[in-house]
Design a protein around this motif. Structure first.
Motif, PDB file in Angstrom:
ATOM      1  N   SER A 121      -9.820  -5.958   3.538  1.00 34.33           N
ATOM      2  CA  SER A 121     -10.202  -7.201   4.407  1.00 34.33           C
ATOM      3  C   SER A 121      -9.067  -7.886   5.223  1.00 34.33           C
ATOM      4  CB  SER A 121     -10.792  -8.004   3.456  1.00 34.33           C
ATOM      5  OG  SER A 121     -11.211  -9.314   4.110  1.00 34.33           O
ATOM      6  N   THR A 122      -9.021  -7.810   6.221  1.00 32.84           N
ATOM      7  CA  THR A 122      -7.778  -8.737   7.156  1.00 32.84           C
ATOM      8  C   THR A 122      -8.762  -9.298   8.280  1.00 32.84           C
ATOM      9  OG1 THR A 122      -7.177  -6.844   8.611  1.00 32.84           O
ATOM     10  CG2 THR A 122      -6.001  -7.227   6.389  1.00 32.84           C
ATOM     11  N   GLY A 123      -9.957  -9.281   8.308  1.00 36.71           N
ATOM     12  CA  GLY A 123     -10.710  -9.782   9.546  1.00 36.71           C
ATOM     13  C   GLY A 123     -11.464 -11.264   9.183  1.00 36.71           C
ATOM     14  N   PRO A 168      -4.664  -5.289  -2.413  1.00 36.83           N
ATOM     15  CA  PRO A 168      -4.395  -3.975  -1.739  1.00 36.83           C
ATOM     16  C   PRO A 168      -3.808  -2.962  -2.594  1.00 36.83           C
ATOM     17  CG  PRO A 168      -3.853  -5.796  -0.259  1.00 36.83           C
ATOM     18  CD  PRO A 168      -3.941  -6.346  -1.508  1.00 36.83           C
ATOM     19  N   THR A 169      -3.010  -3.409  -3.537  1.00 35.04           N
ATOM     20  CA  THR A 169      -2.482  -2.430  -4.389  1.00 35.04           C
ATOM     21  C   THR A 169      -3.349  -1.622  -5.109  1.00 35.04           C
ATOM     22  OG1 THR A 169      -0.570  -4.144  -4.717  1.00 35.04           O
ATOM     23  CG2 THR A 169      -0.757  -2.391  -6.270  1.00 35.04           C
ATOM     24  N   ILE A 170      -4.405  -2.102  -5.654  1.00 33.51           N
ATOM     25  CA  ILE A 170      -5.500  -1.695  -6.430  1.00 33.51           C
ATOM     26  C   ILE A 170      -6.286  -0.697  -5.452  1.00 33.51           C
ATOM     27  CG2 ILE A 170      -7.544  -2.170  -7.963  1.00 33.51           C
ATOM     28  CD1 ILE A 170      -4.857  -3.325  -9.224  1.00 33.51           C
ATOM     29  N   THR A 171      -6.356  -1.237  -4.483  1.00 34.91           N
ATOM     30  CA  THR A 171      -7.084  -0.242  -3.462  1.00 34.91           C
ATOM     31  C   THR A 171      -6.406   1.048  -3.277  1.00 34.91           C
ATOM     32  OG1 THR A 171      -8.302  -1.976  -2.321  1.00 34.91           O
ATOM     33  CG2 THR A 171      -8.282  -0.002  -1.141  1.00 34.91           C
ATOM     34  N   ALA A 172      -5.047   0.719  -2.882  1.00 34.76           N
ATOM     35  CA  ALA A 172      -4.211   1.979  -2.695  1.00 34.76           C
ATOM     36  C   ALA A 172      -4.070   2.705  -3.927  1.00 34.76           C
ATOM     37  CB  ALA A 172      -2.797   1.539  -2.571  1.00 34.76           C
ATOM     38  N   LEU A 173      -4.159   2.396  -5.148  1.00 34.43           N
ATOM     39  CA  LEU A 173      -4.255   2.942  -6.469  1.00 34.43           C
ATOM     40  C   LEU A 173      -5.386   4.167  -6.350  1.00 34.43           C
ATOM     41  CD1 LEU A 173      -3.238   0.808  -9.396  1.00 34.43           C
ATOM     42  CD2 LEU A 173      -1.916   2.481  -8.573  1.00 34.43           C
ATOM     43  N   ASN A 221      -6.844  13.073   3.723  1.00 32.74           N
ATOM     44  CA  ASN A 221      -7.739  12.806   2.478  1.00 32.74           C
ATOM     45  C   ASN A 221      -8.700  11.518   2.491  1.00 32.74           C
ATOM     46  OD1 ASN A 221      -4.972  14.245   0.919  1.00 32.74           O
ATOM     47  ND2 ASN A 221      -6.637  15.301   1.386  1.00 32.74           N
ATOM     48  N   ALA A 222      -8.218  10.449   2.964  1.00 29.81           N
ATOM     49  CA  ALA A 222      -8.838   9.331   3.030  1.00 29.81           C
ATOM     50  C   ALA A 222      -8.029   8.407   4.192  1.00 29.81           C
ATOM     51  CB  ALA A 222      -8.677   8.888   1.799  1.00 29.81           C
ATOM     52  N   ILE A 223      -8.968   7.535   4.734  1.00 33.98           N
ATOM     53  CA  ILE A 223      -8.274   6.709   5.534  1.00 33.98           C
ATOM     54  C   ILE A 223      -8.285   4.926   5.183  1.00 33.98           C
ATOM     55  CG2 ILE A 223      -8.630   5.663   8.026  1.00 33.98           C
ATOM     56  CD1 ILE A 223      -9.456   8.291   8.928  1.00 33.98           C
ATOM     57  N   ILE A 224      -7.223   4.391   4.877  1.00 37.47           N
ATOM     58  CA  ILE A 224      -7.297   3.121   4.520  1.00 37.47           C
ATOM     59  C   ILE A 224      -7.290   2.208   5.696  1.00 37.47           C
ATOM     60  CG2 ILE A 224      -5.869   1.118   3.439  1.00 37.47           C
ATOM     61  CD1 ILE A 224      -4.659   3.340   1.694  1.00 37.47           C
ATOM     62  N   VAL A 225      -8.331   1.634   5.809  1.00 44.46           N
ATOM     63  CA  VAL A 225      -8.528   0.382   6.907  1.00 44.46           C
ATOM     64  C   VAL A 225      -7.975  -1.165   6.975  1.00 44.46           C
ATOM     65  CG1 VAL A 225     -10.237  -0.271   8.729  1.00 44.46           C
ATOM     66  CG2 VAL A 225     -10.546   2.157   7.622  1.00 44.46           C
ATOM     67  N   LEU A 226      -7.390  -1.458   7.509  1.00 42.34           N
ATOM     68  CA  LEU A 226      -7.156  -3.137   7.485  1.00 42.34           C
ATOM     69  C   LEU A 226      -7.817  -3.770   8.707  1.00 42.34           C
ATOM     70  CD1 LEU A 226      -4.363  -1.612   5.933  1.00 42.34           C
ATOM     71  CD2 LEU A 226      -3.463  -4.108   6.469  1.00 42.34           C
ATOM     72  N   GLY A 227      -8.937  -4.456   8.335  1.00 38.97           N
ATOM     73  CA  GLY A 227      -9.305  -5.097   9.406  1.00 38.97           C
ATOM     74  C   GLY A 227     -10.723  -5.868   8.814  1.00 38.97           C
ATOM     75  N   GLY A 228     -11.651  -6.126   9.833  1.00 41.68           N
ATOM     76  CA  GLY A 228     -12.634  -6.995   9.348  1.00 41.68           C
ATOM     77  C   GLY A 228     -13.900  -5.829   9.635  1.00 41.68           C
ATOM     78  N   ASP A 229     -15.078  -6.484   9.664  1.00 41.34           N
ATOM     79  CA  ASP A 229     -16.298  -5.577   9.735  1.00 41.34           C
ATOM     80  C   ASP A 229     -16.160  -4.769  11.122  1.00 41.34           C
ATOM     81  OD1 ASP A 229     -17.385  -6.508   7.715  1.00 41.34           O
ATOM     82  OD2 ASP A 229     -18.717  -7.849   8.561  1.00 41.34           O
ATOM     83  N   GLY A 230     -15.640  -5.484  12.046  1.00 45.82           N
ATOM     84  CA  GLY A 230     -15.566  -4.770  13.400  1.00 45.82           C
ATOM     85  C   GLY A 230     -14.631  -3.350  13.378  1.00 45.82           C
ATOM     86  N   THR A 231     -13.496  -3.712  12.543  1.00 45.94           N
ATOM     87  CA  THR A 231     -12.520  -2.507  12.584  1.00 45.94           C
ATOM     88  C   THR A 231     -13.108  -1.509  11.922  1.00 45.94           C
ATOM     89  OG1 THR A 231     -10.802  -4.151  12.589  1.00 45.94           O
ATOM     90  CG2 THR A 231     -10.147  -1.842  12.475  1.00 45.94           C
ATOM     91  N   HIS A 232     -13.816  -1.761  10.555  1.00 46.59           N
ATOM     92  CA  HIS A 232     -14.251  -0.828   9.815  1.00 46.59           C
ATOM     93  C   HIS A 232     -15.494   0.203  10.602  1.00 46.59           C
ATOM     94  CE1 HIS A 232     -12.270  -3.034   6.953  1.00 46.59           C
ATOM     95  NE2 HIS A 232     -12.149  -1.779   6.174  1.00 46.59           N
ATOM     96  N   ARG A 233     -16.269  -0.707  11.470  1.00 48.42           N
ATOM     97  CA  ARG A 233     -17.348  -0.081  12.268  1.00 48.42           C
ATOM     98  C   ARG A 233     -16.808   0.967  13.160  1.00 48.42           C
ATOM     99  NH1 ARG A 233     -19.765  -0.343  17.309  1.00 48.42           N
ATOM    100  NH2 ARG A 233     -17.887  -1.488  18.205  1.00 48.42           N
ATOM    101  N   VAL A 249       1.067  -1.168   0.202  1.00 51.93           N
ATOM    102  CA  VAL A 249       0.058   0.071  -0.070  1.00 51.93           C
ATOM    103  C   VAL A 249       0.768   1.327   0.011  1.00 51.93           C
ATOM    104  CG1 VAL A 249      -1.668   1.354   1.415  1.00 51.93           C
ATOM    105  CG2 VAL A 249      -2.019  -1.066   1.220  1.00 51.93           C
ATOM    106  N   LEU A 250       1.787   1.440   0.818  1.00 53.00           N
ATOM    107  CA  LEU A 250       2.551   2.358   0.955  1.00 53.00           C
ATOM    108  C   LEU A 250       3.456   2.719  -0.308  1.00 53.00           C
ATOM    109  CD1 LEU A 250       4.180   2.058   4.413  1.00 53.00           C
ATOM    110  CD2 LEU A 250       2.566   3.722   3.730  1.00 53.00           C
ATOM    111  N   THR A 251       4.005   1.575  -1.112  1.00 53.24           N
ATOM    112  CA  THR A 251       4.695   1.713  -2.206  1.00 53.24           C
ATOM    113  C   THR A 251       3.685   2.130  -3.312  1.00 53.24           C
ATOM    114  OG1 THR A 251       5.745  -0.341  -1.649  1.00 53.24           O
ATOM    115  CG2 THR A 251       6.280   0.465  -3.956  1.00 53.24           C
ATOM    116  N   THR A 252       2.626   1.696  -3.372  1.00 55.04           N
ATOM    117  CA  THR A 252       1.549   2.200  -4.407  1.00 55.04           C
ATOM    118  C   THR A 252       1.049   3.685  -4.090  1.00 55.04           C
ATOM    119  OG1 THR A 252       0.812  -0.068  -4.325  1.00 55.04           O
ATOM    120  CG2 THR A 252      -0.509   1.725  -5.437  1.00 55.04           C
ATOM    121  N   LEU A 253       1.042   4.123  -2.684  1.00 54.15           N
ATOM    122  CA  LEU A 253       0.635   5.450  -2.413  1.00 54.15           C
ATOM    123  C   LEU A 253       1.727   6.596  -3.103  1.00 54.15           C
ATOM    124  CD1 LEU A 253      -1.024   5.471   1.024  1.00 54.15           C
ATOM    125  CD2 LEU A 253      -2.090   5.679  -1.077  1.00 54.15           C
ATOM    126  N   ALA A 254       2.943   6.158  -2.551  1.00 53.15           N
ATOM    127  CA  ALA A 254       4.270   6.825  -3.268  1.00 53.15           C
ATOM    128  C   ALA A 254       4.243   7.064  -4.645  1.00 53.15           C
ATOM    129  CB  ALA A 254       5.514   6.438  -2.687  1.00 53.15           C
TER     130      ALA A 254
END
Lengths: 358, 328, 337
Positions: free
Chosen positions: A148-150, A161-166, A113-125, A44-49
């Motif tokens: 999705s990591t939950g 995740p690369t695509i999400t980060a793009l 500008n945006a928050i990337i969340v790594l987790g399952g439904d609980g974390t996103h909630r 994700v970080l590489t892609t954001l860069a």
């Protein structure tokens, strides 16, 4: 677009303990290893860069992710690999959900500008809950992008995740506008005694006759009483699958769904098999179901029990307490990765001429 | 109106659990004081703060189930039913102690209770519990073995080898990581390359679960699931309990490695005994006065055990050379 | 008249009879069955030198192959022993003890004492010892003194098939942890061994040759080297008495002292490295308890203080020889008061 911070900054909240709960024991649910989570973050970080995001603000943790990420970044940077400047939110880590709340609040305050969340439904909630509170207090809304990591991943979609980060990069660097990049989402507002206690669910609020929180994850079906769903997708896992297989409701469709559950022969109209957790196909007695129009409070009939929000037992309630659940639309925004990438392709955002660049 | 018990334990069981946790707390708090006064020889490692884990797991066990404990073993002993007076005498190095004064704090054992010993060697319990579980498999009565170890000892090869062996032989073993964040004085972040014990278990094909080790009900539920699985032949698994350590690695540890305010926060916000007490009283099934009464009874018990320990005779020269064969 | 079997067969027979007599006796070790989990035959090896071959067919539930994971399975054997089993764990070579030493000297050896007598640890750890197999520095050592040093452990090192069977069955029945050392160069050695199960008590040395001029105290393979030396010396008119210790812990000092008192001379022969070994131990005790009986200074025959070398020429020079032993005996005769 004045909303967008320059230079572009993205927040990352990675829950170190998602997918570590009891469902691994009782149903062989998957375990995304810490090292794999760190690999995701590095991608994700590489892609954001590469997308031009210069700063990343991240939640620190004591569950192994930040420690390992720092170690890995040191190795990567020594090889001259490019990453955004990584800063951790200044906070004392409690290793509870409070960390997520605090980090989301700080990131919203900092104007990411945006928050990337790594987790399952609980974390996103947890992230959404905090961001909604901030927005209600007048702060700028921040869209989230879920990875999705939950265990129960009805909300975040499975995607590289690369695509999400793009997609996040396109929005954060203003190459896509909010109207092109963002999707609106529904929430369930749970209110006890006219708002004495309030919380939200982004996928499902489940009423159980259990009355304690225990190991949090909800996995026993014998005591289920009712389910309230923002959407019901027949292709997803979790208690919302009951609705998905009964009466599918889309993420962007108006309204939600409520289901009465009962094993009592007097109430049970039929039974339904549903994948309520990874590897758990439960046989559920259905007493009835109906669509939930937005804005209309639904009273919970059960006298005392516990409410599970997005898969985890969160709110016990007692005989003297009144519980009501209301569906709200346009409650928070997510980065619509599919649409972002389609627009990017259509508009040729990734095409460039070397000569023009120089 | 009859208040319905919302918990998966009966009222009596809950009172017993509370008493057990209070006994551990009081035992350790008392040792802390008496050690500071110089009454206790050697050194002790206190379990205070971690009671919910010992109680939550041990509630599922019988005498036929074996546990391998650690250097921080007093809580495991009490929760497994080892006599408190005998323990206190042992810690004072007296005759009539759990081990007749020959083991001390780090070696309290009572095999009749399934307590295979506190252990002064970090990670040594892993192989031993595999053996206990192997024996249980031969007996075929559904007994299990529980191996306690800390986040520090999780880096010992013995633990990793034991997870492999338990996996290979499908032994009824539960590896319990008592993760209090510190390996002696060294933080988990420093000493553990990948700070997830569930991940390590996964590397050996063992399912793992992480719970809040300060919440009795969370530990109890998760422990119930892993123990049931092991009893039924489902094999080994790992349970990580995230917890806090009230005291230093050993008594006398100034704990300067902790962040300012950390200990105050731990006692104020992560007190498992208070969390349980609040859960019980909030549910309305047990009154504060009942809990206070237990607290007082426990105080009396601990006071009694200290008195007994102080009054007990030391072992004699004759005891020096018993319990081991002596050739010359 | 009993039949003759090899020491290897004696080990096999002892385990066979012990497992048949007691279902709590279980054997575990690396490749003691061999072939587990593969597509070929089970019992492919029966131990790295075939010592346990055939036992799996007779006692499939009592014979367990282990992963190559000494700490785990030796520790498991010890844990099982503390929980009512009588495990016999095979650690291929005593040289591998370093990998699992904690489990042996901090756990097994100490349980009984440390727990105030409330625990028994009836575990046997069988291992091969000794040089002469061209197996080099990490597969050839005689580490018996390391174990004799530790309270709570018993150490056995037989020199023949008869003693092996009786001592192994005794080891399994004993309630203390026993390190049972089998000299790999004696596996083929045969002698008369009764078919029925029998035991030899610990702490009883065996006088394998009687003599009046000099006492040789030794064990294991060195018993045979000493016998060879004695045969040469006999032609010179020197009658040597050879004490085979059989168990190093417990140690039968009474027999040693009695013999030294009779002969007035002592040569200690030990295949272990020269410092702090069984020979130095015996010498010290004889000096303490029978100094007056000595007519000459005590001699010791040991390897040099080096690792065991690989080259056959070097290894043969390393292992104490009959000639070195004979020379030592002659020195005691010559140097007599």
């Amino acid at each position: 677009m004045s909303d967008i911070q320059t230079p572009p900054c993205v927040g990352i909240i990675a829950n170190p303990v998602s997918a570590r709960d009891i469902r691994r024991i009782i149903a062989n649910a998957s375990n995304l290893q810490t090292s794999e989570r760190v690999s995701i973050l590095l991608r994700v970080l590489t892609t954001l860069a590469a997308s031009g995001v210069e700063r990343v603000l991240m939640m620190p943790d004591k569950g192994g992710i930040s420690a390992m990420l720092l170690r890995s970044l040191k190795r990567e940077r020594s090889q001259n690999h490019q990453f955004p400047e990584l800063e951790f939110v200044d906070m004392s880590v409690t290793s509870t959900v409070n960390d997520t709340f605090f980090a989301a609040r700080s990131m919203q305050q900092a104007g990411v500008n945006a928050i990337i969340v790594l987790g399952g439904d609980g974390t996103h909630r947890a992230v959404v809950r905090e961001l909604m509170l901030g927005t209600q207090a007048g702060k700028k809304a921040v869209p989230i992008a879920g990875l999705s990591t939950g265990t129960n991943n009805a909300f975040p979609e499975m995607r590289e995740p690369t695509i999400t980060a793009l997609a996040v990069g396109l929005y954060a660097t203003q190459r896509l506008k909010g109207t092109q990049a963002l999707a609106q989402n529904k929430v369930l507002e749970v209110s006890i005694d006219q708002g004495q206690r309030r919380d939200i669910a982004i996928v499902d609020a489940i009423i159980s006759r259990d009355r304690f929180i225990g190991a949090r994850a909800i996995w026993k079906t014998d005591n289920l009483e009712a389910a309230y769903l923002t959407f019901a997708d027949p292709q997803v896992i979790g208690l919302s699958a009951i609705g998905g297989l009964l009466e599918p409701v889309g993420r962007t469709e108006t309204g939600g769904l409520t289901i009465s559950i009962s094993d009592d022969p007097g109430r049970c109209k039929f039974r339904l098999k549903a994948p309520i957790a990874p590897g758990m196909i439960a046989d559920i007695g259905i007493a009835g179901f109906e669509r939930m129009p937005a804005g209309q409070p639904f009273s919970v009939a059960l006298e005392a029990g516990v409410i599970a929000l997005d898969g985890e037992r969160e709110m016990p309630f007692d005989t003297h307490e009144q519980v009501s659940i209301t569906l709200h639309e346009n409650a928070f925004q997510t980065i619509d990765v599919t649409r972002c990438m389609q627009v990017a392709a259509r508009e040729g955002l990734y095409i460039h001429q070397p000569s023009r660049l120089s | 109106m009859q208040v319905q018990n919302p918990f998966p334990l009966s009222r009596d069981e809950l009172l017993t659990v509370y008493r057990q946790m209070r006994t551990i707390r009081e035992f350790e708090e008392r040792l802390h004081i008496d050690f500071g006064r110089g009454d206790i020889p050697g050194f002790v490692h206190l379990y205070a703060g971690e009671e919910a884990t010992a109680a939550g797991i041990m509630h599922h066990l019988n005498d036929g189930d074996r546990i391998a404990s650690t250097h921080r073993g007093h809580g495991h002993c009490i929760a497994k039913g080892v006599d408190v007076v005998g323990m206190m005498k042992e810690i004072y190095g007296k005759k009539g102690g759990s081990c007749n004064g020959k083991g001390g704090s780090m070696h309290i054992a009572d095999l009749s209770r399934g307590m295979m010993g506190a252990n002064g060697i970090l990670g040594a319990g892993g192989p031993l519990i595999c053996g206990a579980a192997l024996a249980a498999k031969y007996r075929n009565k559904g007994e299990v073995g529980i191996c306690f170890f800390g986040d520090g000892a999780s880096n010992q090869g013995t633990i990793l080898e034991s997870m492999n062996l338990a996996g290979v032989w499908n032994l009824p073993v539960i590896f319990v990581v008592e993760n209090n964040g510190y390996a002696e004085s060294t933080s988990r972040d420093y000493g553990t390359a990948v700070d997830s014990y569930v991940d390590r278990a996964a590397g050996f094909g063992l399912p793992g679960v992480t719970v809040d080790g300060t919440d009795f009900f969370a530990v109890h539920e998760a422990a119930g699931a892993v123990i049931k699985r092991a009893r039924e032949g489902g094999g080994p698994s790992l349970l990580e309990c995230k917890m806090v350590r009230y005291f230093g690695h050993f008594e006398g540890d100034a704990q300067t490695y902790r962040a300012p305010g950390e200990l105050d926060d731990i006692r104020a916000n992560h007190n498992c005994l208070k969390i349980l007490g609040d859960q019980l009283t909030a549910a309305g099934i047990i009154s504060q006065s009942e809990l206070t009464k237990i607290d007082e009874e426990v105080m009396v018990l601990i006071e009694h055990s200290v008195k007994e320990a102080k009054a007990a005779p030391f072992p004699t020269l004759a005891d020096l050379t018993t319990d081991v064969y002596i050739n010359y | 008249m009993a039949r003759k079997i090899s020491m290897k067969q004696a080990v096999n027979e002892a385990l066979d009879q012990a497992m048949a007599a007691d279902p709590t006796v279980i054997c575990m070790g690396e490749d003691i069955v061999g072939g587990a989990g593969g597509n070929g035959e089970m019992d492919a090896w029966g131990g790295v030198l075939g010592v346990t071959k055939g036992l799996y067919a007779k006692h499939p539930k009592q014979m367990m192959d282990t992963p190559l994971s000494e700490s785990a399975y030796i520790g498991a054997a010890i844990g099982a022993a503390a929980c009512g089993m009588r495990p016999v764990a095979e650690l291929m070579f005593i040289d591998f003890m370093g990998v699992c030493f904690d489990q042996i000297f901090n756990q097994a050896a100490k349980f009984k004492y440390m727990f105030g007598g409330k625990a028994e640890t009836p575990v046997v750890i069988r291992c091969m010892v000794g040089a002469g197999f061209r197996a080099a520095a990490q597969h050839s050592q005689m580490l018996t003194p390391l174990f004799a040093h530790i309270p709570g452990l018993k150490v056995v090192c037989p020199s023949n098939a008869y003693d092996t069977k009786g001592l192994l069955i005794q080891s399994i029945r004993d309630n203390d942890p026993v390190i049972f050392c089998e000299h790999k160069n004696l596996y083929a050695h045969e002698c008369e061994v009764p078919e029925a199960s029998y035991t030899i008590p610990f702490g009883e040395a065996n006088i394998v040759r009687e003599g009046k001029h000099c006492t040789i105290v030794t064990y294991g393979l060195m018993v045979h080297r000493s016998l060879d030396a004695a045969a040469v010396l006999a032609k010179e008119g020197v009658e040597v008495e050879i004490v085979d210790l059989r168990t190093l812990s417990p140690l039968d000092m009474d027999t040693v002292l009695e013999s030294v008192t009779k002969t007035g001379r002592l040569v200690c022969v030990d295949e272990a490295s020269p410092r702090c070994n069984i020979a130095t131990d015996i010498s010290a005790q004889v000096c303490m308890h029978a100094f007056g009986a000595l007519k000459a200074q005590i001699e010791m025959v040991t390897p040099p203080h080096t690792p065991v070398p690989f080259s056959p020429v070097l290894e043969d020079m390393y292992i104490p020889s009959a000639a070195q032993i004979a020379t030592a005996v002659r020195k005691t005769i010559k140097g007599s008061k």
